[in-house]
Structures are given as structure tokens and as C-alpha cells.
Design a protein around this motif. Structure first.
Motif, PDB file in Angstrom:
ATOM      1  N   THR A 148       0.839  -1.186   0.000  1.00 25.54           N
ATOM      2  CA  THR A 148       0.000   0.000   0.000  1.00 25.54           C
ATOM      3  C   THR A 148       0.878   1.242   0.000  1.00 25.54           C
ATOM      4  O   THR A 148       2.094   1.179   0.277  1.00 25.54           O
ATOM      5  N   ARG A 149       0.310   2.381  -0.277  1.00 28.56           N
ATOM      6  CA  ARG A 149       1.027   3.637  -0.306  1.00 28.56           C
ATOM      7  C   ARG A 149       1.643   3.941   1.060  1.00 28.56           C
ATOM      8  O   ARG A 149       2.794   4.362   1.156  1.00 28.56           O
ATOM      9  N   ASP A 150       0.878   3.706   2.125  1.00 29.13           N
ATOM     10  CA  ASP A 150       1.394   3.979   3.471  1.00 29.13           C
ATOM     11  C   ASP A 150       2.559   3.050   3.805  1.00 29.13           C
ATOM     12  O   ASP A 150       3.552   3.464   4.418  1.00 29.13           O
ATOM     13  N   TRP A 151       2.474   1.792   3.394  1.00 27.77           N
ATOM     14  CA  TRP A 151       3.562   0.855   3.679  1.00 27.77           C
ATOM     15  C   TRP A 151       4.836   1.260   2.928  1.00 27.77           C
ATOM     16  O   TRP A 151       5.934   1.269   3.484  1.00 27.77           O
ATOM     17  N   GLU A 201       8.378   2.416   4.503  1.00 28.50           N
ATOM     18  CA  GLU A 201       9.631   1.762   4.132  1.00 28.50           C
ATOM     19  C   GLU A 201      10.652   2.777   3.622  1.00 28.50           C
ATOM     20  O   GLU A 201      11.841   2.712   3.957  1.00 28.50           O
ATOM     21  N   LEU A 202      10.186   3.722   2.811  1.00 28.96           N
ATOM     22  CA  LEU A 202      11.094   4.758   2.309  1.00 28.96           C
ATOM     23  C   LEU A 202      11.615   5.633   3.441  1.00 28.96           C
ATOM     24  O   LEU A 202      12.799   6.016   3.468  1.00 28.96           O
ATOM     25  N   GLU A 203      10.745   5.961   4.379  1.00 29.84           N
ATOM     26  CA  GLU A 203      11.176   6.759   5.525  1.00 29.84           C
ATOM     27  C   GLU A 203      12.215   5.997   6.336  1.00 29.84           C
ATOM     28  O   GLU A 203      13.213   6.576   6.808  1.00 29.84           O
ATOM     29  N   ASP A 204      12.013   4.680   6.513  1.00 29.38           N
ATOM     30  CA  ASP A 204      13.004   3.880   7.241  1.00 29.38           C
ATOM     31  C   ASP A 204      14.346   3.875   6.497  1.00 29.38           C
ATOM     32  O   ASP A 204      15.423   3.990   7.121  1.00 29.38           O
ATOM     33  N   LEU A 205      14.303   3.746   5.188  1.00 33.02           N
ATOM     34  CA  LEU A 205      15.542   3.774   4.403  1.00 33.02           C
ATOM     35  C   LEU A 205      16.245   5.137   4.515  1.00 33.02           C
ATOM     36  O   LEU A 205      17.482   5.217   4.626  1.00 33.02           O
ATOM     37  N   ARG A 216      16.052   7.199   7.015  1.00 33.09           N
ATOM     38  CA  ARG A 216      16.620   7.271   8.349  1.00 33.09           C
ATOM     39  C   ARG A 216      17.929   6.466   8.418  1.00 33.09           C
ATOM     40  O   ARG A 216      18.924   6.915   8.992  1.00 33.09           O
ATOM     41  N   ASP A 217      17.915   5.290   7.820  1.00 33.75           N
ATOM     42  CA  ASP A 217      19.129   4.472   7.802  1.00 33.75           C
ATOM     43  C   ASP A 217      20.254   5.201   7.070  1.00 33.75           C
ATOM     44  O   ASP A 217      21.414   5.203   7.514  1.00 33.75           O
ATOM     45  N   LEU A 218      19.943   5.826   5.962  1.00 36.10           N
ATOM     46  CA  LEU A 218      20.961   6.560   5.214  1.00 36.10           C
ATOM     47  C   LEU A 218      21.488   7.746   6.018  1.00 36.10           C
ATOM     48  O   LEU A 218      22.697   8.026   6.036  1.00 36.10           O
ATOM     49  N   GLU A 219      20.593   8.428   6.673  1.00 35.81           N
ATOM     50  CA  GLU A 219      21.024   9.565   7.496  1.00 35.81           C
ATOM     51  C   GLU A 219      21.870   9.094   8.669  1.00 35.81           C
ATOM     52  O   GLU A 219      22.866   9.722   9.028  1.00 35.81           O
ATOM     53  N   ASP A 220      21.489   7.956   9.264  1.00 31.59           N
ATOM     54  CA  ASP A 220      22.272   7.417  10.375  1.00 31.59           C
ATOM     55  C   ASP A 220      23.672   7.041   9.890  1.00 31.59           C
ATOM     56  O   ASP A 220      24.670   7.275  10.586  1.00 31.59           O
ATOM     57  N   ARG A 221      23.799   6.480   8.736  1.00 31.12           N
ATOM     58  CA  ARG A 221      25.102   6.114   8.178  1.00 31.12           C
ATOM     59  C   ARG A 221      25.927   7.375   7.890  1.00 31.12           C
ATOM     60  O   ARG A 221      27.127   7.399   8.107  1.00 31.12           O
ATOM     61  N   ARG A 222      25.271   8.381   7.394  1.00 34.37           N
ATOM     62  CA  ARG A 222      25.972   9.617   7.071  1.00 34.37           C
ATOM     63  C   ARG A 222      26.487  10.270   8.349  1.00 34.37           C
ATOM     64  O   ARG A 222      27.593  10.799   8.384  1.00 34.37           O
ATOM     65  N   VAL A 223      25.699  10.201   9.420  1.00 29.66           N
ATOM     66  CA  VAL A 223      26.115  10.816  10.685  1.00 29.66           C
ATOM     67  C   VAL A 223      27.249   9.996  11.299  1.00 29.66           C
ATOM     68  O   VAL A 223      28.216  10.545  11.828  1.00 29.66           O
ATOM     69  N   LEU A 224      27.161   8.684  11.240  1.00 27.06           N
ATOM     70  CA  LEU A 224      28.186   7.840  11.833  1.00 27.06           C
ATOM     71  C   LEU A 224      29.480   7.847  11.013  1.00 27.06           C
ATOM     72  O   LEU A 224      30.580   7.804  11.564  1.00 27.06           O
ATOM     73  N   LEU A 225      29.406   7.882   9.777  1.00 25.46           N
ATOM     74  CA  LEU A 225      30.590   7.809   8.925  1.00 25.46           C
ATOM     75  C   LEU A 225      30.667   9.023   7.991  1.00 25.46           C
ATOM     76  O   LEU A 225      30.614   8.900   6.774  1.00 25.46           O
ATOM     77  N   PRO A 226      30.851  10.217   8.526  1.00 23.32           N
ATOM     78  CA  PRO A 226      30.869  11.389   7.651  1.00 23.32           C
ATOM     79  C   PRO A 226      32.129  11.472   6.809  1.00 23.32           C
ATOM     80  O   PRO A 226      32.099  11.910   5.675  1.00 23.32           O
TER      81      PRO A 226
END
Length: 186
Positions: free
Chosen positions: A155-158, A162-166, A168-178
Motif C-alpha cells: 500500500t502507499r502507506d507501507w 519503508e522509504l522513511e526507514d531507508l 533514516r538508515d541513510l542519514e544514520d550512516r551519514r552521521v556515523l561515517l561522515p
């Protein structure tokens, strides 16, 4: 003469016995004479239903009461020469018995016809109900299949979650490994 001989030869078998004439199946048979008169049972049934409907009305009771009252009054107060049924009113009793003996079978015939119509109506209703139940069961199965299918559809919400989780994961990686991302750009 030759045609008569051929017709005679055709009606006799090899044994010489005369066969009865054949009936043509593509033509209607001539009507037979009947000893009893023919009647239409449907017309008689409709007639009996009309009589039964009339016998079951208040109008019939009023007319019957008026006839009996006039009958009795006439045979009590009319001149003796004009009276046709003396005091015990035997002829009146005979007429009422005759009327009842015809009314009862006509009423029963009308009831039987109504029972037949009701039976046909109930049978049609039963078949219609069976079709409705079958249609309802089919639609229920279809809805269940659609629900099961929708459970597997993204569904659109799902997808958004999922995109929001991805993200967040990308942002977390960017913050951890700048610095790793900076070196990869060079």
C-alpha cells in the motif's frame, strides 16, 4: 389401373396379408367423436373460484338471508293457492341442502387450485433463494480472495514507511561515517 394395383401391392406384405393403412405423422389426426362433452378444466376451475369467492363474502350472506326471509314470509302470509312450500318448509330445506352440496365441492376445488398455485410459487421462491445463497457464497469467497490478495499488495502507506526507514538508515550512516563519504567523493 396400374396405380390401383401398385397401391394394393404396397398394402399387402410378402405373405399376401393386407396391412392396415399407415398414418402420416406430419398431418394432424381427424378428431374423434366422443360420447361425453368436452370441457375446459381451467375454465371450470376459474368458474368455481369465482363462486367460492362470492360464497365467502358478506354479500352472499345478506342475499341468502333475504331469500330465506322472503321465502318463509311468502309461504306463511301469501294466499293459500300461491304458497309453494307449506310450514315445515321441506322444499326450502331441500334447496339449502342442494346449495350446500354444490358449494362445498366448488370451495374445495378452488382451495385445491390455490394450493397448486401456492406450491408453484413456493417452489419458485425456493429456487430463487437457492440462487441468492449461491450468489452470496460466491461473492463472499471473492471478497475473501480480494482481502487475501490485498494483504500481499504494497500500500502507499507501507511504501512510504519503508522509504522513511531507508532515509533514516541513510542519514544514520551519514552521521556515523561522515569522513568516509567525503573521501569517496574525492
Amino acid at each position: 389401373m396400374a396405380a390401383d394395383e401398385r397401391a394394393k401391392a404396397a398394402s399387402t406384405g410378402s405373405s399376401g396379408m393386407v396391412r392396415p393403412p399407415r398414418f402420416r405423422l406430419d398431418q394432424p389426426r381427424a378428431p374423434r367423436r366422443r360420447l361425453l362433452p368436452e370441457y375446459d378444466p381451467e375454465a371450470f376451475g376459474r368458474f368455481s373460484e369465482r363462486i367460492a369467492r362470492f360464497l365467502g363474502t358478506g354479500r352472499f350472506i345478506v342475499w341468502m338471508t333475504l331469500i330465506i326471509v322472503v321465502w318463509v314470509l311468502w309461504n306463511i302470509f301469501a294466499p293459500t293457492a300461491l304458497r309453494f312450500d307449506e310450514y315445515p318448509f321441506i322444499f326450502l330445506t331441500l334447496m339449502l341442502s342442494l346449495q350446500a352440496s354444490y358449494a362445498a365441492p366448488l370451495i374445495l376445488l378452488a382451495q385445491n387450485r390455490q394450493d397448486d398455485r401456492d406450491r408453484v410459487t413456493h417452489e419458485q421462491d425456493r429456487k430463487q433463494n437457492e440462487r441468492s445463497i449461491a450468489d452470496t457464497e460466491f461473492l463472499t469467497r471473492e471478497i475473501a480472495a480480494l482481502r487475501m490478495g490485498l494483504g500481499e499488495v504494497a500500500t502507499r502507506d507501507w511504501i512510504r514507511s519503508e522509504l522513511e526507514d531507508l532515509m533514516r538508515d541513510l542519514e544514520d550512516r551519514r552521521v556515523l561515517l561522515p569522513h568516509e563519504s567525503d573521501e569517496g567523493d574525492r
